[in-house]
Scaffold this active site. Structure first.
Site, PDB file in Angstrom:
ATOM      1  N   LYS A  74      49.314 -15.740 -79.644  1.00 28.79           N
ATOM      2  CA  LYS A  74      49.736 -17.075 -79.191  1.00 28.79           C
ATOM      3  C   LYS A  74      48.785 -18.107 -79.776  1.00 28.79           C
ATOM      4  O   LYS A  74      47.677 -18.310 -79.299  1.00 28.79           O
ATOM      5  CB  LYS A  74      49.710 -17.156 -77.658  1.00 28.79           C
ATOM      6  N   CYS A 128      32.855 -24.731 -81.690  1.00 28.72           N
ATOM      7  CA  CYS A 128      32.166 -24.205 -80.509  1.00 28.72           C
ATOM      8  C   CYS A 128      30.692 -24.038 -80.812  1.00 28.72           C
ATOM      9  O   CYS A 128      29.845 -24.143 -79.942  1.00 28.72           O
ATOM     10  CB  CYS A 128      32.762 -22.864 -80.126  1.00 28.72           C
ATOM     11  N   GLU A 150      30.277 -30.329 -73.277  1.00 28.11           N
ATOM     12  CA  GLU A 150      30.721 -30.095 -74.649  1.00 28.11           C
ATOM     13  C   GLU A 150      31.651 -31.243 -75.046  1.00 28.11           C
ATOM     14  O   GLU A 150      32.704 -31.434 -74.431  1.00 28.11           O
ATOM     15  CB  GLU A 150      31.474 -28.763 -74.733  1.00 28.11           C
TER      16      GLU A 150
HETATM   17  P1  NAD Z   1      42.081 -24.625 -74.959  1.00 24.84           P
HETATM   18  O1  NAD Z   1      41.361 -23.818 -73.951  1.00 24.84           O
HETATM   19  O2  NAD Z   1      42.664 -25.913 -74.573  1.00 24.84           O
HETATM   20  O3  NAD Z   1      43.301 -23.782 -75.595  1.00 24.84           O
HETATM   21  C1  NAD Z   1      43.109 -22.533 -76.221  1.00 24.84           C
HETATM   22  C2  NAD Z   1      44.397 -21.734 -76.122  1.00 24.84           C
HETATM   23  O4  NAD Z   1      44.671 -21.410 -74.768  1.00 24.84           O
HETATM   24  C3  NAD Z   1      45.626 -22.468 -76.641  1.00 24.84           C
HETATM   25  O5  NAD Z   1      46.437 -21.554 -77.340  1.00 24.84           O
HETATM   26  C4  NAD Z   1      46.308 -22.919 -75.350  1.00 24.84           C
HETATM   27  O6  NAD Z   1      47.688 -23.095 -75.490  1.00 24.84           O
HETATM   28  C5  NAD Z   1      46.009 -21.742 -74.450  1.00 24.84           C
HETATM   29  N1  NAD Z   1      46.073 -22.024 -73.021  1.00 24.84           N
HETATM   30  C6  NAD Z   1      45.819 -23.187 -72.377  1.00 24.84           C
HETATM   31  N2  NAD Z   1      45.994 -23.028 -71.035  1.00 24.84           N
HETATM   32  C7  NAD Z   1      46.337 -21.734 -70.840  1.00 24.84           C
HETATM   33  C8  NAD Z   1      46.629 -20.955 -69.686  1.00 24.84           C
HETATM   34  N3  NAD Z   1      46.592 -21.462 -68.455  1.00 24.84           N
HETATM   35  N4  NAD Z   1      46.929 -19.648 -69.854  1.00 24.84           N
HETATM   36  C9  NAD Z   1      46.946 -19.106 -71.081  1.00 24.84           C
HETATM   37  N5  NAD Z   1      46.698 -19.794 -72.219  1.00 24.84           N
HETATM   38  C10 NAD Z   1      46.387 -21.096 -72.097  1.00 24.84           C
HETATM   39  O7  NAD Z   1      41.046 -24.746 -76.141  1.00 24.84           O
HETATM   40  P2  NAD Z   1      41.198 -25.611 -77.448  1.00 24.84           P
HETATM   41  O8  NAD Z   1      41.128 -27.046 -77.043  1.00 24.84           O
HETATM   42  O9  NAD Z   1      42.352 -25.118 -78.243  1.00 24.84           O
HETATM   43  O10 NAD Z   1      39.870 -25.220 -78.247  1.00 24.84           O
HETATM   44  C11 NAD Z   1      38.682 -25.872 -78.052  1.00 24.84           C
HETATM   45  C12 NAD Z   1      37.748 -25.045 -77.197  1.00 24.84           C
HETATM   46  O11 NAD Z   1      37.603 -23.747 -77.750  1.00 24.84           O
HETATM   47  C13 NAD Z   1      36.341 -25.614 -77.159  1.00 24.84           C
HETATM   48  O12 NAD Z   1      35.835 -25.554 -75.847  1.00 24.84           O
HETATM   49  C14 NAD Z   1      35.548 -24.668 -78.058  1.00 24.84           C
HETATM   50  O13 NAD Z   1      34.180 -24.606 -77.772  1.00 24.84           O
HETATM   51  C15 NAD Z   1      36.242 -23.382 -77.808  1.00 24.84           C
HETATM   52  N6  NAD Z   1      36.013 -22.461 -78.940  1.00 24.84           N
HETATM   53  C16 NAD Z   1      35.184 -21.390 -78.744  1.00 24.84           C
HETATM   54  C17 NAD Z   1      34.901 -20.526 -79.810  1.00 24.84           C
HETATM   55  C18 NAD Z   1      33.977 -19.356 -79.634  1.00 24.84           C
HETATM   56  O14 NAD Z   1      33.991 -18.470 -80.487  1.00 24.84           O
HETATM   57  N7  NAD Z   1      33.171 -19.301 -78.586  1.00 24.84           N
HETATM   58  C19 NAD Z   1      35.474 -20.762 -81.055  1.00 24.84           C
HETATM   59  C20 NAD Z   1      36.309 -21.867 -81.208  1.00 24.84           C
HETATM   60  C21 NAD Z   1      36.589 -22.709 -80.132  1.00 24.84           C
END
Ligand code: NAD
Length: 501
Positions: free
Chosen positions: A184, A293, A392
């Site tokens: 997804k 991140c 963040e």
């Molecule tokens: P997000 O949490 O908004 O979304 C990530 C994914 O989760 C998307 O596909 C979204 O549709 C899905 N999602 C959202 N709500 C959900 C739910 N209730 N149930 C299941 N899936 C759901 O994150 P984002 O804005 O896409 O990415 C940014 C964040 O990701 C930042 O906080 C960043 O630090 C983190 N990140 C972490 C890493 C790491 O390796 N630690 C790497 C990249 C990004």
């Protein structure tokens, strides 16, 4: 601004779902916005709970059939290498799609993210040929052999900030260890995962092994995370979403890995190689438009060089080339969405109350008629309590602090709910060793920006995550361990029920 390069590659009108080898439409459409011109770039056909169930069912049936899970190792390797080759052959297109979709500079997508995607498949293809397991012979008359089996169906949920690099890691690992999956991608950035699925199909992966569902987190993501028939769930995204996903998966006792947010300290000592530390600090906060991140978003500078370092940083920030991400000279492109731009900008409102000084930036960029451009920003915070040192921001927004002693640096670095990365710049071996001992983060880089060594675990302490990703960590996550005890000698058994009445 120079005219932007003409589109050279096709963007699908609708990003559909891929279930059991078929492209499946749906009547609910969500727009995907181009961050440069703010026009609709494409739409996604959102998968509802029923379609998610079809995708999980397809993965489950395919897994049980064994067309992939029981494929010989060399055959599986060949297919994984072929996927890597296809990614390389289509690297220009994939980089272009990624850059169009999320606004990351094309040079960074082409130079780092897409090659990394190909490497992920090669790495796991090689890794599986070296897998070992244990046998125990200590118990008289028994040989206990430990083997690994694929775990089954993996749900793989990805973020928008580096979709191809991060999602490919999950798919490569799940496939390498013999699993089927449902991917997804983020609703903000569907394009490269969609194209990658095409290439995966072309490489000879049987239908039903890789399924893809598009849609919002609330609908598609939630249906997938709570599905009772997934065996493991790997998630990369925000910490709040990670919490929701872990609770949903917990209802089914589905194991999860969560790669979440960060607020990493980038600690620069007086004795650091000044130029190198400066380059590293700029790379760590402004690469990928600051949407990483692993950003070194809290820059801690020792007092002896603080003024000179901060001045040089601001000067270099002023010179950053902001513009159309497709242009080769662009160093910083637009943020991914308008909502994200507004969120990044909202942190400026916290500065005054926290006693922070704005050094540069702090506004959406002037001079662009369209696009979610934000000025590369730096502030000086009086202490680590400032909101911009705790939350963040996930944008081109650096928060400086000045420290005196190493102990102060460790204390500030560790005073965070996150613990993903740490960066330390010093020419003193003892200081580097002390950092290794004191900084509480899953990964620590000494005198270097992030280096992602796939053999070594990547992941976070505290609210930065649960679990790790690496060769061995993924092997443990995507496979079940089975212990089989073979009787090898003569062991008499008690004869229950055979006694005299
Ligand atoms: P997000 O949490 O908004 O979304 C990530 C994914 O989760 C998307 O596909 C979204 O549709 C899905 N999602 C959202 N709500 C959900 C739910 N209730 N149930 C299941 N899936 C759901 O994150 P984002 O804005 O896409 O990415 C940014 C964040 O990701 C930042 O906080 C960043 O630090 C983190 N990140 C972490 C890493 C790491 O390796 N630690 C790497 C990249 C990004």
């Amino acid at each position: 601004m120079l005219a932007r390069a003409k589109p050279e590659y096709a963007i699908p009108e609708v990003c559909r779902n891929f279930v059991n080898g078929q492209w499946v439409n749906s009547s609910v459409r969500l727009p995907v916005i181009n961050p440069v011109d703010e026009q609709v770039l494409t739409e996604i056909a959102e998968a509802d709970a029923g379609l998610v169930d079809d995708a999980v069912g397809s993965a489950r049936r395919t897994f049980e059939k064994g067309t992939w899970s029981k494929l010989g190792l060399e055959e599986r390797q060949k297919v994984l290498f072929r996927i890597a080759d296809l990614i390389d052959e289509h690297a220009d297109e994939l980089a272009w799609l990624e850059s169009m979709n999320i606004g990351s500079p094309l040079s960074q997508c082409r130079g780092r993210h897409v090659p990394r995607a190909a490497y992920n498949f090669r790495f796991f293809a090689e890794y599986i040929s070296q897998s070992r397991s244990d046998a125990y012979t200590q118990l008289d008359n028994y040989l206990s052999v430990v083997t690994r089996e694929p775990v089954g169906v993996a749900a793989l949920i990805g973020p928008w900030n580096a979709p191809i690099a991060l999602t490919s890691m999950k798919i490569a690992a799940a496939l390498a260890f013999g699993n089927c999956c449902v991917v997804k991608p983020s609703e903000i950035s569907p394009l490269t995962a969609l194209r990658m699925v095409d290439l995966i199909r072309e490489s000879g992966v049987p239908d039903g092994v890789v399924n893809l569902v598009n849609g919002s987190g609330a609908v598609t993501g939630a249906a997938l995370a709570s599905h009772p028939d997934i065996d493991v769930l790997s998630f990369t995204g925000g910490t709040a979403t990670g919490r929701a996903i872990m609770s949903a998966a917990g209802q089914n006792l589905t194991p999860v890995t969560l790669e979440l947010g960060g607020k990493s300290a980038n600690i620069i000592f007086d004795d650091a190689d000044f130029e190198r530390a400066l380059d590293g600090a700029l790379i760590s906060i402004f690469s990928n438009n600051g949407q990483q991140c692993l950003a070194g978003s809290r820059i801690l500078v020792q007092e002896g060089i603080a003024e000179r370092f901060i001045d040089a940083f601001v000067q270099r920030t002023r010179n950053l080339r902001i513009g159309d991400p497709l242009l080769p000279e662009t160093e910083v492109g637009p943020l991914a969405t308008k909502q994200h731009l507004d969120r990044v900008h909202s942190f400026v409102d916290t500065l005054e109350a926290d006693g922070c000084k704005l050094l540069i930036g702090g506004n959406p960029c002037a001079g662009f008629e369209k696009g979610f451009y934000y000025e590369p920003t730096a502030v000086l915070a009086p202490d680590n309590k400032a909101v911009v040192c705790q939350e963040e921001i996930f944008g081109p927004f650096a928060a400086f602090q000045i420290f005196k002693t190493p102990q102060q640096a460790w204390d500030i670095a560790n005073d965070s709910k996150f613990g993903l990365l740490g960066y330390v710049w010093t020419s003193n071996y003892a200081t580097a060793m002390a950092a290794h001992e004191h900084v509480k983060s899953g990964v620590l880089c000494i005198n270097s920006p992030i280096i992602r060594e796939l053999r070594a675990p990547f992941g976070g302490y505290k609210e930065s995550g649960v679990g790790r990703e690496s060769g061995a960590a993924c092997e443990a996550f995507y496979s079940e361990l089975k212990t089989t005890a073979f009787l090898t000698g003569d062991v008499p058994l008690r004869k229950l029920g055979a006694g005299e009445a």
